[in-house]
Write a protein that holds these residues in place. Structure first.
Motif, PDB file in Angstrom:
ATOM      1  N   VAL A  64     -17.779-113.063 -40.629  1.00  0.00           N
ATOM      2  CA  VAL A  64     -17.120-112.307 -39.558  1.00  0.00           C
ATOM      3  C   VAL A  64     -17.599-110.866 -39.423  1.00  0.00           C
ATOM      4  CG1 VAL A  64     -15.050-113.747 -39.546  1.00  0.00           C
ATOM      5  CG2 VAL A  64     -15.046-111.649 -40.888  1.00  0.00           C
ATOM      6  N   VAL A  65     -18.073-110.252 -40.502  1.00  0.00           N
ATOM      7  CA  VAL A  65     -18.526-108.859 -40.401  1.00  0.00           C
ATOM      8  C   VAL A  65     -19.899-108.618 -41.012  1.00  0.00           C
ATOM      9  CG1 VAL A  65     -16.229-107.825 -40.195  1.00  0.00           C
ATOM     10  CG2 VAL A  65     -17.238-108.139 -42.470  1.00  0.00           C
ATOM     11  N   GLY A  66     -20.514-109.648 -41.563  1.00  0.00           N
ATOM     12  CA  GLY A  66     -21.863-109.509 -42.093  1.00  0.00           C
ATOM     13  C   GLY A  66     -21.960-108.889 -43.471  1.00  0.00           C
ATOM     14  N   GLU A  67     -20.836-108.683 -44.132  1.00  0.00           N
ATOM     15  CA  GLU A  67     -20.832-108.139 -45.494  1.00  0.00           C
ATOM     16  C   GLU A  67     -19.915-108.996 -46.345  1.00  0.00           C
ATOM     17  OE1 GLU A  67     -20.285-103.877 -45.957  1.00  0.00           O
ATOM     18  OE2 GLU A  67     -20.804-103.590 -43.845  1.00  0.00           O
ATOM     19  N   GLY A  68     -20.307-109.221 -47.620  1.00  0.00           N
ATOM     20  CA  GLY A  68     -19.549-110.128 -48.472  1.00  0.00           C
ATOM     21  C   GLY A  68     -18.564-109.493 -49.419  1.00  0.00           C
ATOM     22  N   SER A  69     -18.528-108.175 -49.466  1.00  0.00           N
ATOM     23  CA  SER A  69     -17.583-107.531 -50.380  1.00  0.00           C
ATOM     24  C   SER A  69     -17.129-106.190 -49.815  1.00  0.00           C
ATOM     25  CB  SER A  69     -18.212-107.335 -51.758  1.00  0.00           C
ATOM     26  OG  SER A  69     -19.327-106.492 -51.676  1.00  0.00           O
ATOM     27  N   VAL A  70     -16.064-105.701 -50.397  1.00  0.00           N
ATOM     28  CA  VAL A  70     -15.480-104.422 -49.995  1.00  0.00           C
ATOM     29  C   VAL A  70     -15.870-103.381 -51.031  1.00  0.00           C
ATOM     30  CG1 VAL A  70     -13.299-103.193 -49.628  1.00  0.00           C
ATOM     31  CG2 VAL A  70     -13.555-105.551 -48.829  1.00  0.00           C
ATOM     32  N   LYS A  71     -16.333-102.240 -50.574  1.00  0.00           N
ATOM     33  CA  LYS A  71     -16.747-101.164 -51.478  1.00  0.00           C
ATOM     34  C   LYS A  71     -15.519-100.392 -51.970  1.00  0.00           C
ATOM     35  CE  LYS A  71     -21.118-100.576 -49.138  1.00  0.00           C
ATOM     36  NZ  LYS A  71     -21.343-100.508 -47.723  1.00  0.00           N
ATOM     37  N   PHE A  72     -15.568-100.013 -53.244  1.00  0.00           N
ATOM     38  CA  PHE A  72     -14.534 -99.157 -53.818  1.00  0.00           C
ATOM     39  C   PHE A  72     -14.875 -97.727 -53.428  1.00  0.00           C
ATOM     40  CE2 PHE A  72     -12.575 -96.804 -57.411  1.00  0.00           C
ATOM     41  CZ  PHE A  72     -11.278 -97.273 -57.272  1.00  0.00           C
ATOM     42  N   THR A  73     -14.003 -97.086 -52.663  1.00  0.00           N
ATOM     43  CA  THR A  73     -14.345 -95.774 -52.103  1.00  0.00           C
ATOM     44  C   THR A  73     -13.664 -94.598 -52.802  1.00  0.00           C
ATOM     45  OG1 THR A  73     -12.649 -96.115 -50.391  1.00  0.00           O
ATOM     46  CG2 THR A  73     -14.922 -96.696 -49.822  1.00  0.00           C
ATOM     47  N   ALA A  74     -12.821 -94.870 -53.790  1.00  0.00           N
ATOM     48  CA  ALA A  74     -12.167 -93.770 -54.505  1.00  0.00           C
ATOM     49  C   ALA A  74     -13.183 -93.060 -55.391  1.00  0.00           C
ATOM     50  CB  ALA A  74     -11.009 -94.291 -55.352  1.00  0.00           C
ATOM     51  N   GLY A  75     -12.937 -91.789 -55.624  1.00  0.00           N
ATOM     52  CA  GLY A  75     -13.831 -90.998 -56.465  1.00  0.00           C
ATOM     53  C   GLY A  75     -13.133 -90.539 -57.727  1.00  0.00           C
ATOM     54  N   GLY A  76     -13.781 -89.652 -58.432  1.00  0.00           N
ATOM     55  CA  GLY A  76     -13.193 -89.068 -59.635  1.00  0.00           C
ATOM     56  C   GLY A  76     -13.255 -90.007 -60.827  1.00  0.00           C
ATOM     57  N   VAL A 134      -6.228-109.294 -61.087  1.00  0.00           N
ATOM     58  CA  VAL A 134      -5.089-108.633 -60.448  1.00  0.00           C
ATOM     59  C   VAL A 134      -5.284-107.120 -60.448  1.00  0.00           C
ATOM     60  CG1 VAL A 134      -2.588-108.221 -60.570  1.00  0.00           C
ATOM     61  CG2 VAL A 134      -3.499-110.516 -61.029  1.00  0.00           C
ATOM     62  N   VAL A 135      -5.780-106.576 -61.551  1.00  0.00           N
ATOM     63  CA  VAL A 135      -6.010-105.127 -61.645  1.00  0.00           C
ATOM     64  C   VAL A 135      -7.049-104.676 -60.618  1.00  0.00           C
ATOM     65  CG1 VAL A 135      -6.851-103.251 -63.129  1.00  0.00           C
ATOM     66  CG2 VAL A 135      -5.254-104.955 -64.041  1.00  0.00           C
ATOM     67  N   VAL A 136      -8.130-105.443 -60.480  1.00  0.00           N
ATOM     68  CA  VAL A 136      -9.158-105.107 -59.485  1.00  0.00           C
ATOM     69  C   VAL A 136      -8.546-105.113 -58.087  1.00  0.00           C
ATOM     70  CG1 VAL A 136     -11.256-105.979 -58.351  1.00  0.00           C
ATOM     71  CG2 VAL A 136     -11.159-105.802 -60.846  1.00  0.00           C
ATOM     72  N   TYR A 137      -7.744-106.129 -57.785  1.00  0.00           N
ATOM     73  CA  TYR A 137      -7.070-106.175 -56.478  1.00  0.00           C
ATOM     74  C   TYR A 137      -6.198-104.928 -56.283  1.00  0.00           C
ATOM     75  CZ  TYR A 137      -3.399-107.033 -53.124  1.00  0.00           C
ATOM     76  OH  TYR A 137      -2.503-106.866 -52.089  1.00  0.00           O
ATOM     77  N   LEU A 138      -5.373-104.607 -57.268  1.00  0.00           N
ATOM     78  CA  LEU A 138      -4.468-103.460 -57.142  1.00  0.00           C
ATOM     79  C   LEU A 138      -5.253-102.167 -56.941  1.00  0.00           C
ATOM     80  CD1 LEU A 138      -1.813-104.375 -59.853  1.00  0.00           C
ATOM     81  CD2 LEU A 138      -1.490-104.388 -57.359  1.00  0.00           C
ATOM     82  N   MET A 139      -6.325-102.003 -57.701  1.00  0.00           N
ATOM     83  CA  MET A 139      -7.113-100.771 -57.582  1.00  0.00           C
ATOM     84  C   MET A 139      -7.811-100.679 -56.228  1.00  0.00           C
ATOM     85  SD  MET A 139      -8.694-100.315 -61.402  1.00  0.00           S
ATOM     86  CE  MET A 139      -9.202 -98.599 -61.190  1.00  0.00           C
ATOM     87  N   TYR A 141      -7.153-102.434 -53.277  1.00  0.00           N
ATOM     88  CA  TYR A 141      -6.383-102.594 -52.036  1.00  0.00           C
ATOM     89  C   TYR A 141      -5.027-101.873 -52.031  1.00  0.00           C
ATOM     90  CZ  TYR A 141      -9.739-106.317 -51.158  1.00  0.00           C
ATOM     91  OH  TYR A 141     -10.890-107.031 -50.971  1.00  0.00           O
ATOM     92  N   GLN A 142      -4.507-101.514 -53.195  1.00  0.00           N
ATOM     93  CA  GLN A 142      -3.161-100.936 -53.244  1.00  0.00           C
ATOM     94  C   GLN A 142      -3.148 -99.503 -53.766  1.00  0.00           C
ATOM     95  OE1 GLN A 142      -0.526-102.582 -51.884  1.00  0.00           O
ATOM     96  NE2 GLN A 142      -2.038-104.137 -51.343  1.00  0.00           N
ATOM     97  N   TRP A 143      -3.617 -99.308 -54.980  1.00  0.00           N
ATOM     98  CA  TRP A 143      -3.520 -97.994 -55.611  1.00  0.00           C
ATOM     99  C   TRP A 143      -4.505 -96.987 -55.020  1.00  0.00           C
ATOM    100  CZ3 TRP A 143      -3.740-100.402 -61.155  1.00  0.00           C
ATOM    101  CH2 TRP A 143      -2.529-101.050 -61.415  1.00  0.00           C
ATOM    102  N   TYR A 144      -5.725 -97.441 -54.740  1.00  0.00           N
ATOM    103  CA  TYR A 144      -6.775 -96.585 -54.163  1.00  0.00           C
ATOM    104  C   TYR A 144      -7.383 -97.338 -52.978  1.00  0.00           C
ATOM    105  CZ  TYR A 144      -6.238 -94.613 -58.806  1.00  0.00           C
ATOM    106  OH  TYR A 144      -5.717 -94.081 -59.951  1.00  0.00           O
TER     107      TYR A 144
END
Length: 162
Positions: A64-76, A134-139, A141-144
């Motif tokens: 649907v968008v031509g990319e297979g994963s979502v980038k983690f965009t939080a820093g620090g 679950v932790v990866v999901y939370l980080m 999509y939810q926490w960051y």
């Protein structure tokens, strides 16, 4: 429902797997064999459903968008922590399917000595993979929340309007 609705479903299935693995492990340590069997079968079903949804999600993103994963965009400081968790999760996730398979087969053949020996090795890895999923999901999509995920959703919505 579309592909963007799958991450919380995936996390829920991983969380359920975690619970059933832990309860099943506790049950067998207390010699509650029927409860152990029921929990481990349920964990296996949840993990199989997770894998199906996970693959649907990633292949769906590609379609649907031509990319297979979502980038983690939080820093620090959280960025390297996330990647350490993600990398260990992925490396062990690749091993867990064959490990679970070779652990279940002896149980099905009533070779409980072999099942027990393999289970002592497989269970902590399976538990780690399901917990860190679950932790990866939370980080991510939810926490960051990833701004990249929002960008992909907007691209999908724009394509749907055309």
């Amino acid at each position: 429902m579309n592909v963007f609705d799958l991450p919380p479903i995936n996390a829920t299935l991983n969380g359920l797997s975690t619970c059933f693995i832990a309860i099943g492990w506790t049950a067998i340590r207390r010699e509650h064999k029927r409860l152990h069997i029921a929990c481990m079968i349920t964990a296996l079903v949840c993990s199989t459903a997770f894998l199906s949804c996970y693959l649907t999600y990633h292949f769906g993103l590609i379609s649907v968008v031509g990319e297979g994963s979502v980038k983690f965009t939080a820093g620090g400081w959280v960025r390297p922590v996330y990647y350490i968790i993600l990398i260990t999760h992925l490396l062990l996730a690749f091993t867990i399917l064959p490990l679970v398979t070779i652990t279940v087969i002896p149980a099905l053949r009533a070779r409980f000595d072999r099942h027990r020996k393999l289970g002592r090795f497989t269970m902590p890895i399976w538990l780690y993979v399901s917990v860190t999923g679950v932790v990866v999901y939370l980080m991510l999509y939810q926490w960051y929340p990833s701004t990249h995920f929002d960008e992909l959703k907007k691209r999908f919505e724009l394509r749907a309007l055309k």
